[in-house]
Design an enzyme around this catalytic site. Structure first.
Site, PDB file in Angstrom:
ATOM      1  N   SER A 225      -8.878  -4.811  -2.900  1.00 47.27           N
ATOM      2  CA  SER A 225      -9.639  -4.317  -1.753  1.00 47.27           C
ATOM      3  C   SER A 225     -10.319  -5.480  -1.032  1.00 47.27           C
ATOM      4  O   SER A 225      -9.639  -6.331  -0.477  1.00 47.27           O
ATOM      5  CB  SER A 225     -10.633  -3.244  -2.209  1.00 47.27           C
ATOM      6  OG  SER A 225     -11.209  -2.582  -1.113  1.00 47.27           O
TER       7      SER A 225
ATOM      8  N   HIS B 137      -5.787  -0.800   1.545  1.00 51.90           N
ATOM      9  CA  HIS B 137      -5.898   0.658   1.732  1.00 51.90           C
ATOM     10  C   HIS B 137      -5.047   1.038   2.948  1.00 51.90           C
ATOM     11  O   HIS B 137      -5.461   1.852   3.788  1.00 51.90           O
ATOM     12  CB  HIS B 137      -7.350   1.077   1.967  1.00 51.90           C
ATOM     13  CG  HIS B 137      -8.314   0.649   0.893  1.00 51.90           C
ATOM     14  ND1 HIS B 137      -8.415   1.302  -0.314  1.00 51.90           N
ATOM     15  CD2 HIS B 137      -9.201  -0.378   0.851  1.00 51.90           C
ATOM     16  CE1 HIS B 137      -9.343   0.694  -1.055  1.00 51.90           C
ATOM     17  NE2 HIS B 137      -9.822  -0.326  -0.372  1.00 51.90           N
TER      18      HIS B 137
ATOM     19  N   GLU C 227      -2.755   1.459  -1.431  1.00 48.70           N
ATOM     20  CA  GLU C 227      -3.557   1.603  -2.645  1.00 48.70           C
ATOM     21  C   GLU C 227      -2.656   1.678  -3.878  1.00 48.70           C
ATOM     22  O   GLU C 227      -1.504   2.128  -3.808  1.00 48.70           O
ATOM     23  CB  GLU C 227      -4.430   2.855  -2.549  1.00 48.70           C
ATOM     24  CG  GLU C 227      -5.512   2.719  -1.481  1.00 48.70           C
ATOM     25  CD  GLU C 227      -6.379   3.957  -1.354  1.00 48.70           C
ATOM     26  OE1 GLU C 227      -6.084   4.970  -2.029  1.00 48.70           O
ATOM     27  OE2 GLU C 227      -7.356   3.913  -0.571  1.00 48.70           O
TER      28      GLU C 227
END
Length: 284
Positions: A132, A174, A201
Site C-alpha cells: 500500500s 489498491h 489488492e
C-alpha cells in the site's frame, strides 16, 4: 553465488495482502529474504499505529518461519539516526514497509541515515518490500494522494519525491478495487516517467533486476506511454480532461512477467509474444 548476492529484489504489494491464510505474497518475501534464516526489519513510519501494525506482521513472519523479526519505529526524523535502528538494518536480509500514509514515510525517512543505510543494503542484495503506502514510495517520484474513480485530469493527483528503489516509473496500489486508472495516467503525463504500474489488492509485482513477475489473486496493469503520439497536457487548464493517443496497456495476472528493459510482457510459459519493441526502451 556472487551474482545472486548482487541481484536487486523488490516485492511491491498492492495492499490488503493475505495475512491469515496461505499468505502467498508474504511467504514469497520471507523465502527471498532467507527463508527460516531471514532477518526481517519492519518499517512502520507510514502508520500512526506502529506497535499494532508491526506486531501483526511479526506474527505472520514468525508463523512463516523467519528466524528474527523486529520493528524499527521512526516517529520523527530524529529517530532515523538511531544507532539501534541502523544496526538492525545492517544485519537485515529483508526490509518491509507497512501501509499507512506514504507522505509520512518520505517526510520522516528520506535523506536520513536510515534511508542511506537501506539503499546501501539494497545495493548489496537484501530484499525490500512494501505494501500500500509502502508500495507507493518505491519510485523516485510517487503519487502522494489523488482522486479515484475519475477520468484523467491534472488536478486529480499530487506528486512528490519517493524513496527511489525503482526509479523511472510510477506505481499505484489498491488499483482495480478503487478505480485508479485515471489517476495513474494523470501521474504519468505529469512526470518524466513513461511506465506506470497499477497493482491490485492481494497482488504483488516482484522485481528482480530488470524483470517483473506478478504473484497473487489480482493483476498488475501496465501503462506504457513511451510510444504515445499525442497528449494535451500543455494546452489545458487543470480541471479539463487529459487526452493521450497511442499509449499501450498490458494486464498481467499471476505468473506473467514484464521486462523493464524491452518494455515487453512475457507469457507465463516464459515466451515473449510477437509485439513490436518500444521505440525508446531504456534500462531502469
Amino acid at each position: 553465488m556472487a551474482d545472486s548476492i548482487t541481484k536487486r529484489q523488490l516485492v511491491i504489494i498492492g495492499g490488503a495482502e493475505d495475512k491469515d491464510g496461505d499468505s502467498q505474497i508474504l511467504r514469497d518475501f520471507v523465502r527471498r529474504a532467507g527463508s527460516t534464516k531471514a532477518n526481517i526489519v519492519i518499517m512502520t513510519a507510514a502508520t500512526e499505529l506502529p506497535r499494532e501494525v508491526g506486531e501483526n506482521y511479526i506474527r505472520v513472519f514468525e508463523r512463516l518461519g523467519a528466524e528474527n523479526v523486529r520493528i524499527v519505529d521512526t516517529e520523527t526524523r530524529e529517530d532515523a539516526t538511531s544507532s539501534t535502528a541502523l544496526e538492525a538494518i545492517a544485519k537485515a536480509t529483508g526490509v518491509f514497509f507497512t501501509g499507512g500514509d506514504q507522505a509520512r514515510i518520505t517526510s520522516i525517512l528520506k535523506d536520513t541515515e536510515i534511508d542511506k543505510a537501506i539503499h546501501k543494503r539494497f545495493a548489496e542484495g537484501i530484499v525490500i518490500a512494501g505494501t500500500s503506502a509502502g508500495a507507493a514510495v518505491m519510485p523516485d517520484k510517487m503519487i502522494v494522494e489523488g482522486d479515484s474513480e475519475t477520468n484523467p485530469r491534472i488536478e486529480i493527483v499530487e506528486m512528490g519525491p519517493g524513496m527511489g528503489f525503482l526509479p523511472g516509473v510510477v506505481i499505484d496500489q489498491h488499483f482495480s478495487q478503487r478505480g485508479r486508472l485515471g489517476r495513474l495516467i494523470s501521474a504519468l503525463l505529469q512526470e518524466p516517467a513513461d511506465l506506470g504500474f497499477g497493482i491490485d489488492e492481494n497482488t504483488a509485482m516482484v522485481v528482480t533486476d530488470s524483470q517483473i513477475e506478478v504473484i497473487g489473486e489480482g493483476c498488475v496493469t501496465v501503462v506504457d506511454e513511451s510510444e504515445a503520439t499525442h497528449n494535451n497536457i500543455n494546452e489545458i487548464l487543470k480541471d479539463e480532461p487529459l487526452a493521450v493517443f497511442g499509449a499501450k496497456l498490458h494486464i498481467l495476472p499471476h505468473g506473467y512477467k514484464f521486462d523493464l528493459k524491452t518494455r515487453r510482457p512475457i507469457l507465463n510459459d516464459g515466451t515473449v509474444p510477437d509485439v513490436p519493441l518500444a521505440v525508446s526502451a531504456t534500462s531502469i
